[in-house]
Write an enzyme that holds these catalytic residues in place. Structure first.
Site, PDB file in Angstrom:
ATOM      1  N   HIS A 294      -2.651  -9.933  11.035  1.00 15.87           N
ATOM      2  CA  HIS A 294      -3.023  -9.240  12.284  1.00 15.87           C
ATOM      3  C   HIS A 294      -4.311  -9.737  12.967  1.00 15.87           C
ATOM      4  O   HIS A 294      -5.288  -9.000  13.093  1.00 15.87           O
ATOM      5  CB  HIS A 294      -3.081  -7.714  12.089  1.00 15.87           C
ATOM      6  CG  HIS A 294      -3.668  -7.204  10.806  1.00 15.87           C
ATOM      7  ND1 HIS A 294      -4.935  -7.514  10.393  1.00 15.87           N
ATOM      8  CD2 HIS A 294      -3.147  -6.378   9.855  1.00 15.87           C
ATOM      9  CE1 HIS A 294      -5.173  -6.906   9.247  1.00 15.87           C
ATOM     10  NE2 HIS A 294      -4.102  -6.222   8.900  1.00 15.87           N
TER      11      HIS A 294
ATOM     12  N   ASN B 139       0.818  -1.224   0.000  1.00 16.98           N
ATOM     13  CA  ASN B 139       0.000   0.000   0.000  1.00 16.98           C
ATOM     14  C   ASN B 139       0.850   1.272   0.000  1.00 16.98           C
ATOM     15  O   ASN B 139       0.741   2.131   0.866  1.00 16.98           O
ATOM     16  CB  ASN B 139      -1.013   0.007   1.165  1.00 16.98           C
ATOM     17  CG  ASN B 139      -0.372  -0.009   2.538  1.00 16.98           C
ATOM     18  OD1 ASN B 139       0.791  -0.377   2.681  1.00 16.98           O
ATOM     19  ND2 ASN B 139      -1.120   0.405   3.550  1.00 16.98           N
TER      20      ASN B 139
ATOM     21  N   HIS C 268      -6.249  -9.308   4.732  1.00 21.49           N
ATOM     22  CA  HIS C 268      -6.615  -8.265   5.701  1.00 21.49           C
ATOM     23  C   HIS C 268      -8.122  -8.447   5.883  1.00 21.49           C
ATOM     24  O   HIS C 268      -8.916  -8.016   5.046  1.00 21.49           O
ATOM     25  CB  HIS C 268      -6.269  -6.886   5.145  1.00 21.49           C
ATOM     26  CG  HIS C 268      -6.831  -5.736   5.944  1.00 21.49           C
ATOM     27  ND1 HIS C 268      -6.038  -4.830   6.615  1.00 21.49           N
ATOM     28  CD2 HIS C 268      -8.101  -5.352   6.189  1.00 21.49           C
ATOM     29  CE1 HIS C 268      -6.804  -3.949   7.229  1.00 21.49           C
ATOM     30  NE2 HIS C 268      -8.067  -4.227   6.987  1.00 21.49           N
TER      31      HIS C 268
ATOM     32  N   ASP D  57       3.452  -5.410  11.885  1.00 20.14           N
ATOM     33  CA  ASP D  57       2.581  -4.462  11.180  1.00 20.14           C
ATOM     34  C   ASP D  57       3.091  -3.031  11.382  1.00 20.14           C
ATOM     35  O   ASP D  57       2.304  -2.089  11.529  1.00 20.14           O
ATOM     36  CB  ASP D  57       1.120  -4.582  11.637  1.00 20.14           C
ATOM     37  CG  ASP D  57       0.150  -3.969  10.631  1.00 20.14           C
ATOM     38  OD1 ASP D  57       0.617  -3.426   9.610  1.00 20.14           O
ATOM     39  OD2 ASP D  57      -1.069  -4.024  10.866  1.00 20.14           O
TER      40      ASP D  57
HETATM   41  O1  DOR Z   1      -3.488   0.376  11.318  1.00 22.95           O
HETATM   42  C1  DOR Z   1      -3.147   0.038  10.201  1.00 22.95           C
HETATM   43  N1  DOR Z   1      -2.271   0.758   9.481  1.00 22.95           N
HETATM   44  N2  DOR Z   1      -3.694  -1.066   9.658  1.00 22.95           N
HETATM   45  C2  DOR Z   1      -3.499  -1.414   8.381  1.00 22.95           C
HETATM   46  O2  DOR Z   1      -4.005  -2.433   7.959  1.00 22.95           O
HETATM   47  C3  DOR Z   1      -2.677  -0.556   7.485  1.00 22.95           C
HETATM   48  C4  DOR Z   1      -1.732   0.256   8.258  1.00 22.95           C
HETATM   49  C5  DOR Z   1      -1.115   1.380   7.474  1.00 22.95           C
HETATM   50  O3  DOR Z   1      -0.719   1.181   6.333  1.00 22.95           O
HETATM   51  O4  DOR Z   1      -0.964   2.471   8.053  1.00 22.95           O
END
Ligand code: DOR
Length: 432
Positions: free
Chosen positions: A238, A100, A185, A311
């Site tokens: 997660h 992402n 996810h 994460d």
């Molecule tokens: O809290 C999160 N932040 N959960 C996610 O799935 C993505 C991540 C992010 O890219 O900041």
């Protein structure tokens, strides 16, 4: 290149089942021998640094299969250089980075860019993870073959769910042809939309819209069934709820090809920490109830959850130092994970071998990547830790560009002293 003899550390290598006090001898960056008592040949004594390993653990370099390095596109939060520097100071010798970014890693040029940057500036090995859908839009599958050929090791739309069940089914079928794991996810947006934290007594008290546990677990159920239907491997990212744990446990018992991870914040924190509206605790999936936290620990102990990933999700003050409602979700984790995992050992939840497996061999096996084990003759990639060193976490000393660490100021036990990556000392702890 390292020339070092670590004497008398507890050497733990879950891949080979080794867990004993031994000497580890590294010559010119390669593991020469691992044996209970080694005597250096006379001609080697001068150039070999001898380290007293008494009370320490020498383990394979950690592998974090779920990090956000933010490059390309959000270099003000993190870069591949700062993210991997953060990784090695947390004991990690390898990371898998989520797609992402901006642009999204949904095609070969982005994967290649990440690998090139990692080679130029990276302190550790980086395995890119490609997007399931083009642009993470959830409409059209990316070219998995192209991503695989460029170096991607798995696919996911992490940060977002794949809402369309048919697309997820096709992704699972398509991924198998290229031996890619699909990372889920799991979130039903129709249940979570607008939610800011876990739904429960605390969200009611604070007057913040909640995200119910079922938002995660309903999607876990769907994805487990799709894995069963297609026979393709699925990895649940997660895991935060008791119901998800139950579903995964049941699916595993029937031989569904599923693996799962959780993150240190889900076994360390619960939603009561949100009482002060501190956005550092805002994360997705959200911190859950104490019962959920307990279930996550039990799942780590019995192997329902295979591995611990951080994460690591860096955000700047621009996204975090604002009203709770508008703040971004995510917390950094690479430099605080080991002491928290070590805490599970001190608590008696995990054995040292179980904790190290969750940080090394288990994630390596899930993604089928050549890391996470100790081998004589191989380049020296290991982490030396003191499981009993007590200190207070200081996020200001972190290598990460971001400071959104919920464990800043927390007293912990377990310190990373040295991270060796491919024969070089990538991180050495120095007293401040
Ligand atoms: O809290 C999160 N932040 N959960 C996610 O799935 C993505 C991540 C992010 O890219 O900041």
């Amino acid at each position: 290149m390292l020339d070092v003899l670590v004497r008398g550390a507890r050497v733990i290598d879950p891949a080979s089942g080794l867990d004993e006090t031994a000497d580890v001898w590294v010559v010119a960056g390669r593991v020469q021998r691992i044996a209970p008592r080694l005597d250096l040949p006379a001609e080697r004594i001068e150039e070999t640094r001898v380290v007293d390993g008494a009370g320490l653990w020498l383990v394979p370099g950690f592998f974090d299969m779920h990090v956000h390095l933010r490059e390309p596109g959000e270099e003000y939060k993190e870069t591949i250089a700062t993210g991997t520097a953060s990784a090695v100071s947390g004991g990690y010798a390898a990371v898998a980075c989520m797609p992402n970014t901006n642009p999204v890693n949904d095609c070969a040029p982005v994967t290649e860019f990440i690998l090139k940057r990692a080679e130029q500036a990276g302190s550790c090995t980086v395995f890119p993870v490609g997007a399931i859908s083009k642009g993470l839009r959830g409409k059209e599958l990316s070219e998995f073959g192209e991503l695989r050929a460029a170096g991607a090791v798995a696919v996911t739309d992490d940060g977002r769910p794949v809402t369309d069940g048919r697309l997820m089914r096709r992704a699972l079928e398509y991924a198998r042809r290229f031996d890619l794991v699909v990372i889920s996810h799991a979130e039903d947006l129709s249940l979570s939309e607008g939610g800011l934290m876990n739904e429960g007594a605390m969200s009611t008290r604070l007057g913040l819209r909640g995200i119910p546990w079922v938002a995660e677990s309903a999607m876990v159920a769907r994805d487990l069934m799709l894995a069963e239907l297609t026979g393709s491997r699925i990895h649940i990212a997660h895991v935060s709820t008791e119901a998800s744990v139950r579903l995964i446990r049941e699916a595993k018992s029937r031989g569904v090809p599923v693996t799962a991870e959780t993150a240190p914040h889900y076994f360390t924190l619960s939603d009561d920490v949100l009482s002060g509206f501190d956005t550092v605790y805002k994360v997705n999936p959200p911190l859950r109830s104490r019962e959920d936290r307990k279930a996550v620990k039990e799942a780590l102990a019995d192997g329902t959850i295979d591995c611990i990933a951080t994460d690591h999700a860096p955000h700047s003050l621009l996204e975090k130092d604002i009203e709770f409602e508008y703040a971004a979700s995510g917390m950094i984790g690479l430099e605080s994970a080991f002491p928290l995992v070590c805490g599970l050992v001190h608590e008696g939840v995990l054995t040292p071998g179980g904790a190290i497996a969750a940080l090394t061999w288990n994630p390596a096996r899930i993604l089928d990547v050549p890391v996470g084990r100790l081998q004589e003759g191989a380049p020296a990639t290991f982490t030396l830790v003191d499981p009993n060193a007590e200190y207070v976490i200081d996020a200001d000393s972190f290598q990460s560009k971001s400071r959104n660490c919920p464990f800043h100021g927390r007293r912990v036990k377990g310190r990373v002293l040295l991270t060796a990556v491919e024969g070089k000392a990538a991180f050495v702890y120095r007293k401040p």
